[in-house]
Design a protein around this motif. Structure first.
Motif, mmCIF file in Angstrom:
data_model
loop_
_atom_site.group_PDB
_atom_site.id
_atom_site.type_symbol
_atom_site.label_atom_id
_atom_site.label_comp_id
_atom_site.label_asym_id
_atom_site.label_seq_id
_atom_site.Cartn_x
_atom_site.Cartn_y
_atom_site.Cartn_z
ATOM 1 N N PRO A 173 29.751 -4.306 12.008
ATOM 2 C CA PRO A 173 31.193 -4.570 12.167
ATOM 3 C C PRO A 173 31.363 -6.212 12.137
ATOM 4 C CG PRO A 173 30.696 -3.030 13.703
ATOM 5 C CD PRO A 173 29.558 -3.308 13.208
ATOM 6 N N GLY A 174 32.341 -6.630 11.147
ATOM 7 C CA GLY A 174 32.543 -7.970 11.264
ATOM 8 C C GLY A 174 31.922 -8.989 10.574
ATOM 9 N N ARG A 175 30.695 -8.390 9.911
ATOM 10 C CA ARG A 175 29.845 -9.346 9.408
ATOM 11 C C ARG A 175 29.191 -8.933 7.933
ATOM 12 N NH1 ARG A 175 25.149 -9.417 13.888
ATOM 13 N NH2 ARG A 175 26.053 -10.268 15.803
ATOM 14 N N GLU A 176 28.695 -9.829 7.380
ATOM 15 C CA GLU A 176 28.149 -9.654 5.941
ATOM 16 C C GLU A 176 27.216 -8.698 5.650
ATOM 17 O OE1 GLU A 176 29.866 -10.911 3.174
ATOM 18 O OE2 GLU A 176 31.328 -11.730 4.682
ATOM 19 N N THR A 177 26.880 -7.948 4.693
ATOM 20 C CA THR A 177 26.073 -6.918 4.462
ATOM 21 C C THR A 177 24.503 -7.839 4.468
ATOM 22 O OG1 THR A 177 27.456 -5.465 3.182
ATOM 23 C CG2 THR A 177 24.897 -5.409 2.859
ATOM 24 N N LEU A 193 16.992 -1.263 13.924
ATOM 25 C CA LEU A 193 18.213 -1.778 14.041
ATOM 26 C C LEU A 193 18.577 -2.269 15.557
ATOM 27 C CD1 LEU A 193 19.020 0.982 12.138
ATOM 28 C CD2 LEU A 193 20.683 -1.011 11.242
ATOM 29 N N ALA A 194 19.119 -3.397 15.896
ATOM 30 C CA ALA A 194 19.359 -3.612 17.337
ATOM 31 C C ALA A 194 20.876 -3.612 17.323
ATOM 32 C CB ALA A 194 19.336 -5.180 17.579
ATOM 33 N N ALA A 195 21.598 -3.167 18.403
ATOM 34 C CA ALA A 195 22.946 -2.912 18.740
ATOM 35 C C ALA A 195 23.759 -4.231 18.574
ATOM 36 C CB ALA A 195 23.000 -2.421 20.193
ATOM 37 N N GLY A 196 24.737 -4.278 18.105
ATOM 38 C CA GLY A 196 25.450 -5.457 17.828
ATOM 39 C C GLY A 196 26.355 -5.850 19.100
ATOM 40 N N PRO A 197 27.259 -6.864 18.907
ATOM 41 C CA PRO A 197 27.995 -7.297 20.157
ATOM 42 C C PRO A 197 29.519 -6.663 19.971
ATOM 43 C CG PRO A 197 28.059 -9.088 18.520
ATOM 44 C CD PRO A 197 27.031 -7.969 17.864
ATOM 45 N N GLN A 198 29.769 -6.057 18.614
ATOM 46 C CA GLN A 198 31.198 -5.783 18.438
ATOM 47 C C GLN A 198 31.158 -4.082 18.382
ATOM 48 O OE1 GLN A 198 33.193 -8.157 15.392
ATOM 49 N NE2 GLN A 198 34.781 -6.573 15.118
ATOM 50 N N THR A 199 32.425 -3.641 18.810
ATOM 51 C CA THR A 199 32.544 -2.097 18.284
ATOM 52 C C THR A 199 32.917 -1.468 17.045
ATOM 53 O OG1 THR A 199 34.635 -2.189 19.146
ATOM 54 C CG2 THR A 199 33.178 -1.687 20.758
ATOM 55 N N GLY A 200 32.490 -0.649 16.720
ATOM 56 C CA GLY A 200 32.981 -0.195 15.300
ATOM 57 C C GLY A 200 31.640 0.734 14.728
ATOM 58 N N LYS A 201 31.273 0.711 13.424
ATOM 59 C CA LYS A 201 30.265 1.343 12.888
ATOM 60 C C LYS A 201 29.393 0.351 12.129
ATOM 61 C CE LYS A 201 32.681 5.798 11.958
ATOM 62 N NZ LYS A 201 33.274 6.930 11.160
ATOM 63 N N ILE A 202 27.999 0.670 12.191
ATOM 64 C CA ILE A 202 27.025 0.049 11.441
ATOM 65 C C ILE A 202 26.821 1.080 10.160
ATOM 66 C CG2 ILE A 202 24.549 -0.678 11.415
ATOM 67 C CD1 ILE A 202 24.629 -0.756 14.101
ATOM 68 N N LEU A 203 27.147 0.389 8.875
ATOM 69 C CA LEU A 203 27.124 0.962 7.906
ATOM 70 C C LEU A 203 25.458 0.951 7.212
ATOM 71 C CD1 LEU A 203 30.305 0.435 6.203
ATOM 72 C CD2 LEU A 203 29.765 2.304 7.590
ATOM 73 N N LEU A 204 24.924 2.134 6.738
ATOM 74 C CA LEU A 204 23.573 2.060 6.365
ATOM 75 C C LEU A 204 23.333 2.605 5.003
ATOM 76 C CD1 LEU A 204 21.964 3.329 9.648
ATOM 77 C CD2 LEU A 204 22.082 1.017 8.843
ATOM 78 N N ALA A 205 22.676 2.108 4.254
ATOM 79 C CA ALA A 205 22.309 2.720 2.715
ATOM 80 C C ALA A 205 20.685 2.089 2.254
ATOM 81 C CB ALA A 205 23.116 2.368 1.810
ATOM 82 N N ALA A 206 20.311 2.763 1.317
ATOM 83 C CA ALA A 206 19.045 2.427 0.879
ATOM 84 C C ALA A 206 18.733 2.711 -0.537
ATOM 85 C CB ALA A 206 18.095 2.947 1.525
ATOM 86 N N SER A 207 18.169 2.089 -1.434
ATOM 87 C CA SER A 207 17.963 2.418 -2.740
ATOM 88 C C SER A 207 16.522 1.907 -3.258
ATOM 89 C CB SER A 207 18.857 1.683 -3.774
ATOM 90 O OG SER A 207 18.754 0.310 -3.628
#
Length: 419
Positions: A173-177, A193-207
């Motif tokens: 949340p609030g950061r660049e990909t 992945l580590a927990a970030g400092p801001q609430t919200g959702k960590i979005l994940l994808a792979a290819s």
């Protein structure tokens, strides 16, 4: 016991049984002691057509077994392919769609004629990639990590081979990909992945090549509440129980400045001037804010209001002073009619009180008690005393809007039959 030994023993038993069904074989039915696979590949790509060929007299009566990770398949006798006693066993398509090591055994009449092994290589990644993400919730800035595991698959659903490139993408949340290049190991690629400092959702994808994952996410929830502040949004400073006052919190925050999750319980606590408990009221946060609508007291009083999250944050304290609402309460007693007429009641500025203000009457005497409550209409109300109250002296009081008026009534005997 190794897979080879199990395979060969089973095949010898099977080929021996099949070979003995018609009695002793004639010499021309018995293949040469030594047979060989002809041009058998050591490896091929998944889905590639294949016919296994072998040379030897009588080989056409032999059995071919195909052993892969899912078990053993018996393929019946081959057909003549070319001159020189070369016979072929076309391999079914479903076997060629399974990647991995394959053991081939050719046997007849209890004898192993030839063995061979080959490797079916998986194809390139395509379609939807398998993903495994967990845990699905993290507390901000906690030490608990999460992990995303991907399994790239080929067109037949086989995991791809090792060292295949996989691109993992993560957006906090609030950061660049963030993009990271990984390699498959033991069929999978993994990303911690580590927990970030801001609430919200960590979005994940792979290819990987033509393969993609569906969107995955990890919820970052607030840490335990640290501070909150309360304020009065609406306040009527008089003891009029028809009115209510509104109190709310500023956004309840955790130590990292994140609003707490919706539905967090907040307790509003009222205490009397001596510190004793007056009442507790629960509310739930929405967007970090909790709000409560509380009724004014029925009598003048001084209270202190605070809020807390059970086990967590505690707020500031507010002083609440409620003065008497009613300042004038004339009344008239008609003892013979057993009636008490009250009003018109006057409020703090001399105005007539509004409708539906509760007025209570309490009297006692001669071992008897009576209590009743009425609501005002145009500032007035009337109490009709019951006929079963014995004659005598009664004392008591009238109460309305924080004002108390003493009352004395002398009830007489009710005449019978009008005399």
């Amino acid at each position: 016991m190794s897979r080879w030994k199990i395979n060969i023993l089973g095949l010898l038993l099977l080929s021996g049984l099949l070979g003995c069904r018609g009695g002793e074989p004639s010499p021309e039915d018995i293949p040469t002691v030594v047979a060989e696979f002809v041009n058998a590949p050591r490896g091929l790509s998944v889905g590639t057509p294949l016919s296994v060929t072998a040379r030897g007299s009588g080989v056409e009566h032999s059995l071919l077994t195909w052993t892969n990770v899912f078990g053993i398949r018996v393929i019946p006798g081959g057909s003549l392919k070319a001159e020189g006693e070369i016979y072929a066993w076309p391999i079914p398509e479903d076997l060629l769609r399974v990647a991995g090591k394959v053991d081939l055994v050719l046997a007849h009449n209890g004898s192993v004629l030839a063995t061979h092994n080959l490797l079916i290589r998986p194809g390139p990644p395509t379609g939807i990639m398998e993903t495994y993400v967990g845990p699905k919730t993290l507390v901000v800035n906690s030490e608990q990590p999460a992990m995303m595991i991907t399994v790239p698959l080929d067109t037949f659903g086989n995991p791809v081979d090792n060292q295949r490139s996989v691109t993992q993408q993560v957006k906090y949340p609030g950061r660049e990909t963030i993009s990271r290049e990984l390699r498959t190991t033991n069929l999978v690629s993994s990303y911690e992945l580590a927990a970030g400092p801001q609430t919200g959702k960590i979005l994940l994808a792979a290819s990987a090549d033509a393969s993609r994952t569906v969107e995955e996410n990890i919820e970052l929830t607030p840490a335990w509440p640290e501070t909150t502040v309360i304020q009065l949004d609406q306040f009527y400073p008089f003891a009029d129980s028809r009115q209510e006052y509104w109190v709310s919190t500023a956004p309840v925050m955790d130590v990292y400045g994140n609003p707490v999750a919706d539905g967090t319980v907040v307790e509003f606590v009222l205490r009397n001037g001596d510190g004793s408990l007056y009442g507790k009221y629960r509310a739930f946060t929405t967007g970090g804010v909790a709000q409560a609508h509380l009724l004014n007291p029925v009598a003048p009083t001084n209270l202190r209001l605070s809020a807390n999250v059970p086990g967590g944050a505690t707020s500031n304290s507010l002083a609440l002073e409620f003065a008497a609402y009613v300042t004038q309460m004339p009344f008239r007693v008609e003892p013979d009619a057993r009636r008490v007429e009250v009003g018109p009641l006057g409020a703090v500025m001399g105005q007539v009180v509004g409708d539906d203000l509760p007025v209570s009457l309490q009297i006692a005497g001669g071992g008897q008690q009576y209590a009743a409550e009425k609501l005002t209409y145009e500032g007035q109300c009337t109490f009709e005393l019951p006929a079963n109250l014995p004659p005598g002296e009664y004392t008591g009081e009238l109460r309305a809007g924080g004002l108390i008026k003493p009352l004395r009534i002398t009830l007489t005997e009710i005449p019978r039959n009008g005399f």
